[in-house]
Scaffold this active site. Structure first.
Site, short mmCIF file in Angstrom:
data_model
loop_
_atom_site.label_atom_id
_atom_site.label_comp_id
_atom_site.label_asym_id
_atom_site.label_seq_id
_atom_site.Cartn_x
_atom_site.Cartn_y
_atom_site.Cartn_z
N HIS A 221 0.86 -1.19 0.00
CA HIS A 221 0.00 0.00 0.00
C HIS A 221 0.90 1.24 0.00
O HIS A 221 1.71 1.41 -0.90
CB HIS A 221 -0.94 -0.10 1.21
CG HIS A 221 -2.02 0.93 1.29
ND1 HIS A 221 -2.40 1.73 0.26
CD2 HIS A 221 -2.83 1.29 2.33
CE1 HIS A 221 -3.38 2.54 0.64
NE2 HIS A 221 -3.68 2.30 1.91
N HIS B 143 -2.52 -2.40 -9.48
CA HIS B 143 -3.54 -1.76 -8.63
C HIS B 143 -4.79 -2.63 -8.63
O HIS B 143 -5.11 -3.26 -9.63
CB HIS B 143 -3.90 -0.37 -9.17
CG HIS B 143 -4.54 0.51 -8.15
ND1 HIS B 143 -5.87 0.48 -7.89
CD2 HIS B 143 -3.99 1.42 -7.30
CE1 HIS B 143 -6.15 1.36 -6.93
NE2 HIS B 143 -5.03 1.94 -6.54
N ASP C 236 2.49 5.42 -6.54
CA ASP C 236 3.74 5.28 -5.78
C ASP C 236 4.97 5.23 -6.67
O ASP C 236 6.10 5.28 -6.17
CB ASP C 236 3.69 4.03 -4.90
CG ASP C 236 2.76 4.25 -3.71
OD1 ASP C 236 1.89 3.40 -3.47
OD2 ASP C 236 2.90 5.29 -3.04
#
Ligand code: SDX
Length: 383
Positions: free
Chosen positions: A223, A262, A319
């Site tokens: 995450h 994702h 990210d």
């Protein structure tokens, strides 16, 4: 499990509640906050304005925004119990672990939750949003063996955070890019940390403890922790010319490449696009940046290789590029995930406030697959 129960590991595809705060449109790679696209907000808004928008559900009037911003500025200082945790935590502890403890300590004097007192809960949320940024900067400076920097009430949230991190007022360009990064990370419907916040808050637990739980969830490398791992990956590759082969080896060995993939997006994460654009503008000014070069090759090779497989739905996520931009702002990679929390705390609080309007404790069903009707075996009869 009753016949009507649905079993979905990781709750993939399960609708757990309704929300009007944000929507991740995974098939088309679009993210909206209360109907407005993330690109428009990144272009025209500020973190303070988006936090108000997220919490209250409407764009603020000028006086509402001034009042909200003033309240954020007056809430920046940390109480002594929080400072004591920061100063006494081992320097080897990960900042996210310290942050989780600090945020829990902010609730030491928090009264019982009153779901009916929404305005009071929003004021508690504003305190947490404001103080969490100070906590992240203070934890970072303590880890680096530097004196803590007191917040300044004359600076915006983004400016003040960078000031508390580095001890000097940031450039307008850096402040604006950091402000945009905070907007991009503010909310993302029912991601793992937001869902964690909702689960804990659904028991009518204190806001500070629900946010502390969310910080724990965000810290995981699958995450929010991925942004730090992306930079570790880039540093382990070492040179741009080694990047392509590294990707091929990773895909062959089924290693998960951090910053890619994702649960919801089946195409490029729109936040990654905005972050890459900002990163490239900094790199252009700088002339060259090895980390960017390595990531660019990883990015392009991953997309090219995955497009030849059945996993062509794996794309870069938020990210992948954020860390490279923070590094150019002289921020250490261990502080990247705490910075994610600096932004996401507004989303976490907004979801809790929204959920408390029509609260129901989370308690999903389980599919029991263990033995039925077993008996106790006395110690002497055990093998
Ligand atoms: C964030 O949910 C949110 O909205 C999160 C977030 C937010 O704003 O809150 O967007 C922020 O957390 C972004 C994600 C950051 N994490 C990473 O970058 C870590 C790397 N990504 C993976 O761990 C993974 O893609 C997840 C955790 C993001 C999603 O996991 P899923 O949906 O459970 O998918 P999966 O792990 O079951 O993968 C499906 C397949 C697998 O192959 P098979 O076992 O079916 O053969 O895709 C493969 C995976 O091995 N796969 C990858 C991959 N991610 C998935 N293969 C290579 N590299 C990857 N990164």
């Amino acid at each position: 499990m009753s016949d009507s129960s649905v079993f979905s590991k990781g709750l993939a595809g399960i609708v757990a509640d309704a929300t009007s705060i944000s929507q991740v449109q995974g098939e088309v790679g679009r993210l909206i906050y209360r109907g407005i696209s993330i690109e428009e907000l990144a272009n025209q808004s500020t973190f303070e304005e988006c936090s108000f928008f997220s919490l209250y559900g409407h764009l603020p009037s000028k006086s509402e925004l001034n009042q909200f911003t003033l309240e954020m500025k007056t809430q920046r200082n940390l109480p002594k119990q929080a400072l004591s945790i920061i100063e006494n935590a081992p320097r080897t502890a990960h900042p996210m672990a310290i942050l989780q403890a600090v945020v829990a300590s902010l609730g030491f004097d928090e009264g019982c939750v009153n779901l009916k007192n929404e305005q009071g809960n929003i004021h508690k949320a504003i305190q947490l949003i404001s103080k969490l940024a100070t906590a992240v900067a203070s934890i970072s400076r303590e880890r680096r063996g530097l004196a803590l920097i007191a917040p300044r009430p004359d600076l915006s949230h983004a400016e003040n955070f960078l000031y508390m991190m580095h001890g000097q007022i940031p450039s307008k360009e850096d402040s604006r890019m950091f402000d945009i990064a905070l907007i991009l990370h503010l909310d993302h419907d029912f991601n793992a940390s937001t869902f964690s916040a909702r689960v804990v808050a659904s028991t009518e637990a204190k806001l500070s403890l629900s946010i502390s739980a969310a910080i724990g969830a965000l810290s995981g490398p699958l995450h929010g922790g991925a942004n730090e791992k992306v930079l570790e990956m880039a540093d382990s590759i070492g040179e741009p010319e080694k990047a392509e082969q590294w990707v091929r080896n990773a895909l062959t060995s089924k290693t998960k490449v951090m910053g890619f993939g994702h649960r919801v997006y089946r195409t490029m994460d729109p936040r990654a696009k905005v972050l890459r654009g900002m990163l490239e503008s900094i790199v252009e000014q700088k002339g060259h940046d090895k980390t960017y070069e390595i990531l660019r090759i990883v990015h392009d090779t991953m997309i090219e290789e995955l497009s030849k497989t059945s996993k062509d739905y794996i794309w870069p996520n938020v990210d992948f590029w954020s860390g490279a931009m923070y590094r150019l702002m002289k921020i250490d990679s261990i502080d990247f995930t705490p910075i994610f929390a600096v932004a996401r705390v507004s989303g976490w609080c907004s979801h809790i406030i929204e959920m408390w309007r029509d609260n129901k404790i989370y308690r999903p069903a389980a599919q029991y697959v263990g033995p039925e009707d077993a008996s106790y075996i006395p110690m002497e009869k055990r093998s």
